[in-house]
Design a protein around this motif. Structure first.
Motif, PDB file in Angstrom:
ATOM      1  N   ARG A 245       0.925  -1.225  -0.105  1.00 28.35           N
ATOM      2  CA  ARG A 245      -0.049  -0.075  -0.207  1.00 28.35           C
ATOM      3  C   ARG A 245       1.005   1.209   0.015  1.00 28.35           C
ATOM      4  N   PRO A 246       0.343   2.312  -0.244  1.00 30.08           N
ATOM      5  CA  PRO A 246       1.062   3.480  -0.359  1.00 30.08           C
ATOM      6  C   PRO A 246       1.807   3.991   1.046  1.00 30.08           C
ATOM      7  N   ALA A 247       0.947   3.924   2.086  1.00 32.50           N
ATOM      8  CA  ALA A 247       1.529   4.065   3.392  1.00 32.50           C
ATOM      9  C   ALA A 247       1.891   2.911   4.036  1.00 32.50           C
ATOM     10  N   PRO A 248       2.941   2.914   4.921  1.00 32.12           N
ATOM     11  CA  PRO A 248       3.257   1.994   5.636  1.00 32.12           C
ATOM     12  C   PRO A 248       2.360   1.706   6.769  1.00 32.12           C
ATOM     13  N   ARG A 249       2.099   0.112   6.887  1.00 32.43           N
ATOM     14  CA  ARG A 249       1.315  -0.011   8.150  1.00 32.43           C
ATOM     15  C   ARG A 249       2.168  -0.753   9.346  1.00 32.43           C
ATOM     16  N   PRO A 250       1.847  -0.210  10.804  1.00 30.33           N
ATOM     17  CA  PRO A 250       2.470  -0.515  11.792  1.00 30.33           C
ATOM     18  C   PRO A 250       2.127  -2.069  11.968  1.00 30.33           C
ATOM     19  N   ALA A 251       3.367  -2.899  11.996  1.00 29.34           N
ATOM     20  CA  ALA A 251       3.338  -4.408  12.397  1.00 29.34           C
ATOM     21  C   ALA A 251       2.721  -4.599  13.732  1.00 29.34           C
ATOM     22  N   TYR A 252       2.898  -3.743  14.730  1.00 30.75           N
ATOM     23  CA  TYR A 252       2.525  -4.011  15.988  1.00 30.75           C
ATOM     24  C   TYR A 252       1.754  -2.695  16.652  1.00 30.75           C
TER      25      TYR A 252
END
Length: 290
Positions: A245-252
């Motif tokens: 996705r364009p924006a990074p997602r927090p893993a935690y």
């Protein structure tokens, strides 16, 4: 008690307004048509006079995480300048400001729940703009409560459970990431917590408004499927690499609740139990009726 809710037409705002009216409080519901929080003069005129409101809850926000990467200036205005304007008005009037924030202010690479005072280090534009909103509120001199939430879902709009339910209904199978972990949180539970904080006269500061426990998007979708009467095998496993996705997602994205316990306010219950309570209303359009 007189409340003002900005962003009142949104998923959280609608539930908050309904709950306040149900308990007999005086509530003014404002969306952008009634008050543009980017207009500092209009905000001061509406909320800057003593007695205009006892509590202002800002539910207005740029929440489109991916589009914030391309439109960070616009997201910054709504997520940081808007709260700054509201805080200035609350300082002038003496009202308490409740600013809704997010887990995205943290980097999401932790291994234990993030504390309320942990260092902010957002990964992307959305998190940066929400962190800026927190800083603006803290620096304003207003009496404030910053309430961070995460993985929010409710009856209104198209939250994650409705999206998954639609896909399961149409396709019969859906693959969901296992490597993003957080705390699915029902809007009505967050509303109850906000009210509890105000009733408890919570000290100014930062609090975490998320469900207890933790789970992945995959585990959440399994619970959604079960609530629909769909076999859990209809939910397959995948990883974030498959969904760039364009924006990074927090893993935690797990948040601690120490500040709530310190003032004697009970955190929201375990996310699985709370989902069981929420599911009939959230999935009303997807579960066959007898």
């Amino acid at each position: 008690m007189k409340w003002t809710v900005t962003g009142a037409a949104g998923m959280l705002g609608q539930d908050l307004v309904a709950a306040l009216k149900a308990r007999g409080d005086d509530v003014v519901a404002l969306d952008v048509a009634e008050l543009d929080i980017l207009d500092s003069s209009a905000v001061m005129e509406a909320l800057g006079t003593p007695g205009a409101s006892d509590v202002v809850v800002n539910c207005a926000a740029w929440t489109q995480v991916d589009s914030a990467e391309e439109k960070e200036d616009a997201a910054f205005r709504l997520n940081a300048v808007g709260p700054q304007n509201l805080a200035a008005a609350c300082r002038a009037s003496g009202a308490r400001l409740v600013q809704i924030s997010t887990d995205y202010v943290f980097p999401g690479n932790g291994t234990k729940p993030y504390g309320e005072d942990d260092l902010l280090d957002p990964l992307g534009a959305y998190g940066r703009t929400k962190a800026a909103g927190e800083w603006a509120v803290r620096a304003s001199g207003a009496d404030y409560l910053i309430v961070r939430t995460a993985w929010l879902y409710g009856e209104h709009g198209t939250p994650f459970p409705k999206v998954m339910a639609k896909l399961l209904t149409e396709r019969g199978h859906v693959d969901v990431v296992t490597d993003q972990v957080g705390q699915p949180t029902w809007t009505k539970d967050l509303v109850a917590l906000i009210i509890a904080l105000i009733d408890a006269q919570a000290p100014s500061g930062t609090y975490h408004g998320t469900s207890s426990g933790q789970g992945s998007w995959y585990e959440f979708t399994q619970e959604i499927a079960a609530s629909m009467g769909v076999a859990k095998e209809a939910v397959g496993e995948t990883t974030s690499e498959a969904f760039v996705r364009p924006a990074p997602r927090p893993a935690y994205s797990v948040l601690a609740h120490d500040a709530l316990r310190k003032i004697g306010v009970e955190p929201i219950g375990d996310w699985r139990q709370r989902w069981q309570a929420a599911a009939p209303a959230i999935l009303a359009d997807f579960v066959a009726k007898d």
